[in-house]
Design a protein around this motif. Structure first.
Motif, PDB file in Angstrom:
ATOM      1  N   ILE A 187     -10.772 -64.500  -4.300  1.00  0.00           N
ATOM      2  CA  ILE A 187     -11.802 -63.560  -4.761  1.00  0.00           C
ATOM      3  C   ILE A 187     -12.893 -63.399  -3.717  1.00  0.00           C
ATOM      4  O   ILE A 187     -13.331 -62.271  -3.406  1.00  0.00           O
ATOM      5  N   GLU A 188     -13.343 -64.508  -3.150  1.00  0.00           N
ATOM      6  CA  GLU A 188     -14.440 -64.466  -2.181  1.00  0.00           C
ATOM      7  C   GLU A 188     -14.050 -63.723  -0.913  1.00  0.00           C
ATOM      8  O   GLU A 188     -14.901 -63.110  -0.262  1.00  0.00           O
ATOM      9  N   ARG A 189     -12.774 -63.758  -0.557  1.00  0.00           N
ATOM     10  CA  ARG A 189     -12.323 -62.999   0.616  1.00  0.00           C
ATOM     11  C   ARG A 189     -12.467 -61.496   0.398  1.00  0.00           C
ATOM     12  O   ARG A 189     -12.647 -60.737   1.350  1.00  0.00           O
ATOM     13  N   ILE A 190     -12.374 -61.076  -0.835  1.00  0.00           N
ATOM     14  CA  ILE A 190     -12.473 -59.652  -1.159  1.00  0.00           C
ATOM     15  C   ILE A 190     -13.918 -59.236  -1.385  1.00  0.00           C
ATOM     16  O   ILE A 190     -14.382 -58.212  -0.863  1.00  0.00           O
ATOM     17  N   THR A 191     -14.647 -60.020  -2.150  1.00  0.00           N
ATOM     18  CA  THR A 191     -16.013 -59.647  -2.537  1.00  0.00           C
ATOM     19  C   THR A 191     -17.052 -60.092  -1.515  1.00  0.00           C
ATOM     20  O   THR A 191     -18.206 -59.669  -1.589  1.00  0.00           O
ATOM     21  N   HIS A 192     -16.653 -60.955  -0.570  1.00  0.00           N
ATOM     22  CA  HIS A 192     -17.566 -61.494   0.454  1.00  0.00           C
ATOM     23  C   HIS A 192     -18.742 -62.230  -0.176  1.00  0.00           C
ATOM     24  O   HIS A 192     -19.872 -62.175   0.316  1.00  0.00           O
ATOM     25  N   THR A 193     -18.488 -62.907  -1.272  1.00  0.00           N
ATOM     26  CA  THR A 193     -19.517 -63.721  -1.918  1.00  0.00           C
ATOM     27  C   THR A 193     -19.266 -65.184  -1.574  1.00  0.00           C
ATOM     28  O   THR A 193     -18.120 -65.612  -1.434  1.00  0.00           O
TER      29      THR A 193
END
Length: 263
Positions: free
Chosen positions: A172-178
């Protein structure tokens, strides 16, 4: 049963496979899952329009959505598909993963009953299903799993569930950059004395990234209050020594004399 956490190897309470710190991280991931899903929804749209003459757009029409986000938000099954040719790139969708674990846990929860002779019998049915009261969406499954997490950490499969949740958050973080916020603390580690104590937003403890030592926020505050005054005084003396060295043009006797006067 080993009295250490299956994830971080810190000492865990007897009867638990995950320590309180790792349980806290899993709890944080589950609670944040609905919000992460909302962020993924934003990526179900093209990033830019087709190229135009004189512009710097794409040379071809973009895909109508981000396929990585679609993989995570779409339907699926809670186990990886057979991939004999190695051409599958997507992971397990969020809803499928959460629902799969909920049903697995529900089937593992023992039921207690008495037979006609009054004997207590404890059974694990293996076929029970979980049904959240608020529906079958990501928020409902996350809430269900959060409620049963204290039971999960006492079961041998807790490590597997933790690892899959961690992998899911990474995707998820790879997509949302969070990213969870990290704060580097100003006091040294009480174990190795390195300045490597870090507090993560999703962690219960402040952890040394060099030796792995952990402190609760309360313990860190007490440690900081104990060591920082001495460190501050040392820093002042070192700064004064540098200034005096510059003024005396390298006169060692003058430096020592001035340091004694400052001390």
């Amino acid at each position: 049963m080993d009295n250490r956490c299956s994830i971080c190897r810190h000492v865990a309470t007897v009867g638990r496979y995950l320590c309180e710190g790792c349980e806290y991280r899993a709890h944080t991931w589950l609670r944040s899952m609905p919000g992460q899903a909302a962020l993924l929804q934003v990526h179900l749209a093209p990033a830019a329009g087709p190229a135009q003459r004189g512009g710097a757009g794409r040379a071809h029409s973009p895909l109508p959505l981000d396929l990585r986000a679609l993989d995570l938000l779409g339907p699926g099954q809670p186990v990886p598909v057979d991939d004999p040719h190695g051409d599958q790139t997507g992971g397990i969708p969020i809803t499928a993963l959460l629902a799969g674990w909920a049903h697995y846990i529900a089937g593992d929860i023992p039921s207690v009953s008495r037979d006609r002779h009054g004997t207590v019998r404890i059974e694990r049915h293996g076929h029970a299903a979980a049904w959240p009261r608020t529906g079958t969406g990501i928020s409902a499954w996350s809430t269900w799993l959060t409620g049963y997490l204290p039971y999960v950490v006492t079961r041998p499969y807790a490590e597997v569930m933790y690892g899959q949740l961690e992998d899911l958050m990474t995707q998820i973080e790879r997509i949302t950059h969070t990213r969870e916020r990290r704060t580097v603390k100003d006091a040294p580690c009480p174990a190795c004395e390195n300045f490597a104590l870090v507090q993560r937003e999703d962690a219960m403890h402040i952890t040394c990234e060099d030796c792995g030592h952990r402190l609760t926020p309360e313990a860190y505050d007490a440690h900081r209050a104990d060591v920082l005054p001495a460190l501050a005084r040392t820093a002042i003396l070192m700064q004064a020594a540098r200034m005096q060295r510059q003024r005396t043009d390298g006169d060692p006797a003058g430096v020592v004399s001035n340091l004694r006067s400052i001390a």
